[in-house]
Scaffold this active site. Structure first.
Site, mmCIF file in Angstrom:
data_model
loop_
_atom_site.group_PDB
_atom_site.id
_atom_site.type_symbol
_atom_site.label_atom_id
_atom_site.label_comp_id
_atom_site.label_asym_id
_atom_site.label_seq_id
_atom_site.Cartn_x
_atom_site.Cartn_y
_atom_site.Cartn_z
ATOM 1 N N ALA A 45 10.918 -16.842 8.402
ATOM 2 C CA ALA A 45 10.045 -17.341 9.474
ATOM 3 C C ALA A 45 8.840 -16.431 9.643
ATOM 4 C CB ALA A 45 10.809 -17.428 10.793
ATOM 5 N N PRO A 68 12.463 -12.899 7.266
ATOM 6 C CA PRO A 68 12.324 -13.354 5.878
ATOM 7 C C PRO A 68 12.124 -14.873 5.788
ATOM 8 C CG PRO A 68 14.096 -11.756 6.045
ATOM 9 C CD PRO A 68 13.622 -12.009 7.440
ATOM 10 N N GLN A 86 -5.043 -20.010 7.521
ATOM 11 C CA GLN A 86 -4.670 -21.433 7.585
ATOM 12 C C GLN A 86 -4.137 -21.787 8.976
ATOM 13 O OE1 GLN A 86 -3.916 -19.402 5.103
ATOM 14 N NE2 GLN A 86 -4.668 -20.355 3.258
ATOM 15 N N SER A 123 4.717 -17.771 9.426
ATOM 16 C CA SER A 123 3.792 -18.624 10.178
ATOM 17 C C SER A 123 4.550 -19.565 11.112
ATOM 18 C CB SER A 123 2.959 -19.467 9.207
ATOM 19 O OG SER A 123 2.236 -18.634 8.355
ATOM 20 N N ARG A 143 -5.184 -11.343 19.391
ATOM 21 C CA ARG A 143 -5.997 -11.793 18.243
ATOM 22 C C ARG A 143 -7.446 -11.292 18.300
ATOM 23 N NH1 ARG A 143 -3.231 -17.682 17.362
ATOM 24 N NH2 ARG A 143 -1.685 -16.872 15.918
ATOM 25 N N GLY A 161 -23.800 -1.053 -6.785
ATOM 26 C CA GLY A 161 -24.032 -1.355 -8.197
ATOM 27 C C GLY A 161 -23.039 -0.690 -9.113
ATOM 28 N N GLU A 203 -1.083 -11.525 12.587
ATOM 29 C CA GLU A 203 -1.481 -12.248 13.808
ATOM 30 C C GLU A 203 -1.862 -13.689 13.518
ATOM 31 O OE1 GLU A 203 -2.034 -10.751 17.192
ATOM 32 O OE2 GLU A 203 -0.698 -9.302 16.298
ATOM 33 N N GLY A 204 -1.241 -14.272 12.514
ATOM 34 C CA GLY A 204 -1.537 -15.656 12.145
ATOM 35 C C GLY A 204 -2.514 -15.689 10.985
ATOM 36 N N THR A 205 -2.109 -16.359 9.895
ATOM 37 C CA THR A 205 -2.974 -16.407 8.710
ATOM 38 C C THR A 205 -4.198 -17.290 8.985
ATOM 39 O OG1 THR A 205 -1.919 -18.361 7.791
ATOM 40 C CG2 THR A 205 -0.935 -16.225 7.217
HETATM 41 C C1 LIG Z 1 0.361 -5.330 7.417
HETATM 42 C C2 LIG Z 1 1.125 -6.357 8.203
HETATM 43 C C3 LIG Z 1 1.580 -6.045 9.476
HETATM 44 C C4 LIG Z 1 2.347 -6.964 10.195
HETATM 45 N N1 LIG Z 1 2.830 -6.595 11.428
HETATM 46 C C5 LIG Z 1 3.660 -7.447 12.091
HETATM 47 C C6 LIG Z 1 4.279 -7.058 13.327
HETATM 48 O O1 LIG Z 1 4.029 -5.964 13.854
HETATM 49 N N2 LIG Z 1 5.156 -7.908 13.902
HETATM 50 C C7 LIG Z 1 5.459 -9.120 13.351
HETATM 51 O O2 LIG Z 1 6.266 -9.857 13.932
HETATM 52 N N3 LIG Z 1 4.869 -9.539 12.196
HETATM 53 C C8 LIG Z 1 3.992 -8.726 11.555
HETATM 54 N N4 LIG Z 1 3.415 -9.120 10.364
HETATM 55 C C9 LIG Z 1 3.805 -10.390 9.779
HETATM 56 C C10 LIG Z 1 2.720 -11.451 9.827
HETATM 57 O O3 LIG Z 1 2.537 -11.911 11.125
HETATM 58 C C11 LIG Z 1 3.168 -12.549 8.858
HETATM 59 O O4 LIG Z 1 3.082 -12.004 7.543
HETATM 60 C C12 LIG Z 1 2.312 -13.786 8.976
HETATM 61 O O5 LIG Z 1 2.598 -14.448 10.173
HETATM 62 C C13 LIG Z 1 2.533 -14.749 7.804
HETATM 63 O O6 LIG Z 1 3.865 -14.989 7.584
HETATM 64 P P1 LIG Z 1 4.482 -14.902 6.113
HETATM 65 O O7 LIG Z 1 4.069 -13.585 5.535
HETATM 66 O O8 LIG Z 1 5.929 -15.203 6.189
HETATM 67 O O9 LIG Z 1 3.738 -16.026 5.290
HETATM 68 P P2 LIG Z 1 4.070 -17.588 5.278
HETATM 69 O O10 LIG Z 1 4.194 -18.095 6.667
HETATM 70 O O11 LIG Z 1 5.210 -17.811 4.374
HETATM 71 O O12 LIG Z 1 2.753 -18.163 4.648
HETATM 72 C C14 LIG Z 1 2.470 -18.082 3.266
HETATM 73 C C15 LIG Z 1 1.153 -18.838 3.018
HETATM 74 O O13 LIG Z 1 1.317 -20.230 3.393
HETATM 75 C C16 LIG Z 1 0.348 -20.590 4.365
HETATM 76 N N5 LIG Z 1 0.923 -21.516 5.340
HETATM 77 C C17 LIG Z 1 2.089 -21.358 6.001
HETATM 78 N N6 LIG Z 1 2.303 -22.396 6.831
HETATM 79 C C18 LIG Z 1 1.238 -23.218 6.703
HETATM 80 C C19 LIG Z 1 0.864 -24.458 7.317
HETATM 81 N N7 LIG Z 1 1.653 -25.045 8.220
HETATM 82 N N8 LIG Z 1 -0.303 -25.022 6.962
HETATM 83 C C20 LIG Z 1 -1.121 -24.441 6.026
HETATM 84 N N9 LIG Z 1 -0.802 -23.268 5.410
HETATM 85 C C21 LIG Z 1 0.355 -22.663 5.752
HETATM 86 C C22 LIG Z 1 -0.046 -19.283 5.038
HETATM 87 O O14 LIG Z 1 -1.318 -19.365 5.615
HETATM 88 C C23 LIG Z 1 0.017 -18.307 3.873
HETATM 89 O O15 LIG Z 1 -1.172 -18.378 3.137
HETATM 90 C C24 LIG Z 1 2.632 -8.239 9.652
HETATM 91 C C25 LIG Z 1 2.128 -8.571 8.373
HETATM 92 C C26 LIG Z 1 1.390 -7.658 7.660
HETATM 93 C C27 LIG Z 1 0.889 -8.045 6.295
#
Ligand SMILES: Cc1cc2nc3c(=O)[nH]c(=O)nc-3n(C[C@H](O)[C@H](O)[C@H](O)COP(=O)(O)OP(=O)(O)OC[C@H]3O[C@@H](n4cnc5c(N)ncnc54)[C@H](O)[C@@H]3O)c2cc1C
Length: 391
Positions: free
Chosen positions: A131, A129, A374, A133, A251, A346, A370-372
């Site tokens: 941690a 919750p 950003q 990115s 990735r 359409g 796998e990393g957003t």
């Molecule tokens: C369908 C699904 C399956 C998944 N499966 C797994 C899994 O099997 N195992 C696992 O461990 N995780 C899994 N994940 C988790 C996924 O890896 C995380 O959701 C992702 O790493 C982003 O973390 P967060 O959701 O906490 O978003 P946050 O890290 O809170 O980010 C929120 C927004 O802020 C942006 N942001 C954050 N930090 C920065 C920065 N430094 N600079 C610029 N922008 C930033 C992000 O790009 C994003 O747009 C899964 C997620 C989904 C949706």
């Protein structure tokens, strides 16, 4: 044609058959019902009966394993990316065990996947919750107590963990040490203290579950620390590094799923054009086909980027830059492909084309997992200019 190409062609053909018969209909059903394919579904029983647990779904050897997974993965995602991820096997959990585990651990945790008794899954849990990115902030605690480790904390969004035999859990021995405190453990689902919380309600890729769980005083033998103590001695950030290496290997495979989805949108629109604008309706037909050519270009380029990033993994060479470039490039290609397909279809799109609507929801996850996007930009910037310039 080389033996590897022959093998790959056969593997893609097999995935196509499974995709058409099972993945597409099961993925659409899971989307409609809003729940994952149940672990006791006859599809999985059939796979076990056919010996898939022993020899894998697609025939062939382990030569150029990542390239193979990329090429076959594109085909699977073409039929349904959500259902593809439910295929039995160690999945994302397998990569850290192969990369960080001792030979004994590899045998102990991976050999059961070759047995024929039932379908098995494993999972990977880094995200918490607090941690996502910023994985350096994980707060799952790992404390040593004699011959055991005791884990306490919460993980979320761990795919397939609701049905996994074990989950690779990343924890910290010292939260103040950031990434230097990270350790990777294999936690069996039946350990006391493993408390399943819930499957998250997802907007797309609903065929597989993405779950949250808590570890409460969950005791593990010292042997469940991946790589053993020796692995972490000498290089403080080896646990974190192991996770990053895992991401670099996975990735390109996740990125190519977007290519498969883009191809799916293209074929959907192409079939519509062939039915609705037959050859004599030349002007409308030509205009629509010209738009579809744009999709084609993105697909070809995205596929090449994924294969290039995978080739480096198989050659044992660094690929962090190439993996992030592929992961940054491909999901927008799929989104653009779906948008173009919606334009071509359409007013049928406006009337609600269920298939394209589902693809739109399915592909969004690829922007995040796998990393957003950003985060990929940050990795690329760091490689290009040698500094963390994107904030
Ligand atoms: C369908 C699904 C399956 C998944 N499966 C797994 C899994 O099997 N195992 C696992 O461990 N995780 C899994 N994940 C988790 C996924 O890896 C995380 O959701 C992702 O790493 C982003 O973390 P967060 O959701 O906490 O978003 P946050 O890290 O809170 O980010 C929120 C927004 O802020 C942006 N942001 C954050 N930090 C920065 C920065 N430094 N600079 C610029 N922008 C930033 C992000 O790009 C994003 O747009 C899964 C997620 C989904 C949706």
């Amino acid at each position: 044609m080389s033996a590897f190409e022959d093998d790959l062609r056969a593997a893609v053909g097999r995935m196509r058959d499974v995709g058409r018969t099972w993945l597409r209909p099961l993925g659409e059903e899971a989307d409609r019902l809003g729940r994952p394919i149940p672990p006791d579904h006859e599809f999985f029983t059939m796979l076990v009966r056919e010996g898939v647990m022993r020899r894998g779904l697609t025939p062939g050897g382990s030569e150029r394993r990542t390239v193979r997974n990329v090429v076959v993965g594109e085909e699977g995602a073409y039929w349904d990316r959500g259902a593809l991820v439910t295929l039995p096997g160690p999945g994302l959990g397998g990569a850290p065990v192969r990369k960080m585990g001792t030979p004994e651990q590899r045998e102990r945790f991976l050999a059961p996947f070759r047995s024929e008794d039932r379908p098995r899954w494993a999972a990977f849990a880094m995200t918490e919750p607090g941690a996502g990115s910023d994985v350096a902030r994980i707060a799952m605690r790992a404390d040593r107590d004699g011959d055991e480790w005791v884990l306490n904390g919460q993980k979320m969004y761990s795919s397939n963990s609701g049905r996994a035999d074990w989950v690779v859990v990343f924890a910290t021995v010292d939260p103040s040490a950031g990434r230097n405190g990270h350790r990777a453990f294999v936690v069996e689902r039946d350990r006391p203290g493993f408390v399943f919380l819930r499957n998250e309600a997802k907007m797309g890729v609903r065929a597989y579950e993405t779950s949250s769980f808590v570890l409460e005083d969950c005791r593990l033998p010292a042997d469940n620390l991946l790589g053993g103590d020796a692995y972490y001695e000498g290089r403080a950030n080896r646990g974190f590094g192991g996770a990053m290496e895992t991401f670099n290997a996975t990735r390109p495979i996740v990125a190519v799923h977007a290519v498969g989805i883009a191809r799916s949108a293209l074929d959907h629109a192409r079939a519509f054009v062939d039915t609705e604008f037959p050859a004599h309706a030349t002007r409308r037909r030509r205009r629509a086909l010209e738009r579809l050519v744009e999709i084609r270009r993105g697909i070809e380029q995205g596929r090449r980027l994924c294969i290039r990033a995978a080739e480096l993994v198989d050659a044992g060479r660094p690929n962090a830059l190439e993996a992030s470039v592929a992961k940054l490039y491909c999901p927008p290609v799929a989104l653009a492909a779906i948008r173009t397909a919606q334009d071509v279809v359409g007013d049928a799109g406006v009337r609600r084309d269920r298939f394209l609507e589902k693809l739109t929801r399915d592909v969004k996850m690829l922007d995040i997992g796998e990393g957003t996007q950003q985060i990929q930009r940050r990795v690329i910037a760091r490689h290009i200019v040698g500094a963390d310039v994107v904030r």
